[in-house]
Design a protein around this motif. Sequence first.
Motif, PDB file in Angstrom:
ATOM      1  N   ALA A 308      22.116  58.143  26.591  1.00 44.76           N
ATOM      2  CA  ALA A 308      20.004  57.832  26.364  1.00 44.76           C
ATOM      3  C   ALA A 308      19.893  56.658  26.714  1.00 44.76           C
ATOM      4  N   HIS A 309      19.564  57.399  28.401  1.00 46.25           N
ATOM      5  CA  HIS A 309      18.641  56.852  29.630  1.00 46.25           C
ATOM      6  C   HIS A 309      17.538  56.779  29.511  1.00 46.25           C
ATOM      7  N   PRO A 310      16.724  56.599  30.426  1.00 48.82           N
ATOM      8  CA  PRO A 310      14.926  57.612  30.894  1.00 48.82           C
ATOM      9  C   PRO A 310      15.926  58.465  31.506  1.00 48.82           C
ATOM     10  N   TYR A 311      14.723  59.183  31.701  1.00 52.94           N
ATOM     11  CA  TYR A 311      14.504  60.555  32.506  1.00 52.94           C
ATOM     12  C   TYR A 311      14.614  60.191  34.119  1.00 52.94           C
ATOM     13  N   THR A 312      13.580  58.743  34.347  1.00 47.72           N
ATOM     14  CA  THR A 312      13.200  58.338  35.738  1.00 47.72           C
ATOM     15  C   THR A 312      14.632  58.391  36.857  1.00 47.72           C
ATOM     16  N   SER A 313      14.059  57.641  37.605  1.00 50.17           N
ATOM     17  CA  SER A 313      15.385  57.316  38.712  1.00 50.17           C
ATOM     18  C   SER A 313      15.675  55.432  38.538  1.00 50.17           C
ATOM     19  N   PRO A 314      16.163  54.986  38.308  1.00 49.99           N
ATOM     20  CA  PRO A 314      17.508  55.337  38.696  1.00 49.99           C
ATOM     21  C   PRO A 314      18.692  55.870  38.320  1.00 49.99           C
ATOM     22  N   TRP A 315      18.148  56.347  37.389  1.00 47.09           N
ATOM     23  CA  TRP A 315      18.825  57.622  36.123  1.00 47.09           C
ATOM     24  C   TRP A 315      19.472  58.439  36.258  1.00 47.09           C
ATOM     25  N   GLY A 316      18.036  59.607  35.867  1.00 48.71           N
ATOM     26  CA  GLY A 316      17.535  60.864  35.894  1.00 48.71           C
ATOM     27  C   GLY A 316      18.758  61.102  35.351  1.00 48.71           C
TER      28      GLY A 316
END
Length: 598
Positions: A308-316
């Motif tokens: 459940a984290h955004p699709y962009t960096s730094p998570w991806g």
Amino acid sequence: MKRKNIIKLCLSAGLVVGIATACSDEFLTREPQGQYSPSSLQTAKGVEGILLGAYAMIDGQGLDGQDAWNNDIQSWVFGGIASDDAYKGTDAGDQPEQSFIEKWDFQPTNNHIKNKWRGLFKGVARTNDVINTLKNVKDISDDRRKQIIAEARFLRGLFHFEAKKMWKSIPYIDENIYNLNDLESTKVPNDKDAWPFIEADFKAAMDALPATQAQVGRPTKWAAMAFLAKAYMYQGWNISTGAANTAKLQAAKALLDQIVASGKFKLMDNFRDNHDANTRNNAESIFEIQYASSSASGDAANAGVGLAHPYTSPWGCCGFYQPSQNLVNAYKTDANGLPLLDSFNDSDVKNDQGVDLDAAYTPYEGMLDPRLDHTVGRRGILFIDYKIHSRDFIRDQTYAGPYSPKKHIPSKAFTGVNGWANLTSNNYRIMRYSMILLWLAECEVELGNLERARDLVNQIRARAANPAGFVQKATQGATRDAYTLVFDAKGNPVPAANYNVKPYASAWSNQATARKAVRFETRLEFAMEGHRFFDLVRWGIAAETLNAYNAVESTKRVYKKGGVFVKGKHEFFPIPQEAIDRSEKDGKPTLTQDPSYK
């Protein structure tokens, strides 16, 4: 209280056993390799290790073939996407088990439902193992013995409580039923009401636990008292009719009043302090699920919300658990700074659906409760301290909309410590003082004390209105990750949006309106924390609320068309078919499926 500690403890125990038997005449009688016998753990260190193993099951990890989010106690899958707070998110093909849950197509073969059961009852087994092992431990003080039993019973109550929220009828398994050496021992029917046993566990823990603990993460008397009150609150309404059970609410109120009168806890000045790793175990915290992450290991990290984290960096990865438009609309306020209890969903807060990533975008300029931007990531608003939220946060905006989850994600300093940015040391505040205040407000409404309820709600709203806690406006820098915070001519931070929240100034004289206001405040305060579905169920309003939600939301998210919440059925999940099959004893299963799913 992490598995790495258990491993160290077990290794130490193994070395002691090895040294003790190396020169014995009985060296040919060996314990099975690769495991520890019950007798080798019947020591003070051994039983403490088993207790740590029981704590370890809170995070939903540690079972073969099971991912943390299947059993994560934060319940974002079951308490979040099954509610009106959030969509499954990501894209259409990812984790289809969750898609069924989102549309209330609950099946006994759903792996998520199965693994939730597995994890909770594995936790129950470990607590019973603690108590049974302790009976044969000699090298331990009476005081510590009592504390271990109290901690184990608290955890046993917690695991059973989480199961009772999920399933209408569950087996209650205590140390007298559980036998480590008899696989048949726990095959007991689910034909008794588990609530009295859950209450008894929390009551016993409350009576024996200390008011404070030297180690964070261990429950106190106050934590047990709060969970006992929560058990009463979950029995406070008839789920079918919505009628109040005043006896249970009075029992809850007596405990909640004690917690308030104790002066042990207070609301933090800044709402965000309940959601960042830098402010764990603060003055508002009553019980937190502890997590840890380091460069050496992420085994004890907050993995349950990893998807459940955004699709962009730094998570991806991975774009799950996207807030609904309905939830965002709930944060609109009127000119008096009050929520729009009945009309909040008549129009949408402006979003960037269909707007190109590079196009200029101005966020909604209407009045909003500032808690929105601590709860939801939305276009044009700084996302914690990472970068300004935009469409690159979203995996497939045409599928699940333009918003990102935010509360469980810590500030940048706690990200990437272990390599994968989604594993962090951010705790889950499963019990905090704001819950006590709003539960007490619920009780006061039903007991006719409307002005006390208003005062309690206003304490929550006064904290939300603190300008020091507002998300600050930021402008985009030269690179995607760069931004500049905006200050006015006097050097004061400029708010990111038109925030306007105020206390209820007029006296409450109508019980139905007061009830609606308290429940609405509960949603605003705890949105996206995994409670919403279960709140709707316990209040007896799940069917009417969720069907009305889906009727509107399905015009925005096409895949939601056809979803129907069936009253009298979907308030609870089906018992996993695997659990029923494995409960067979003497040729027939001991567990009985909820009749709604037969």
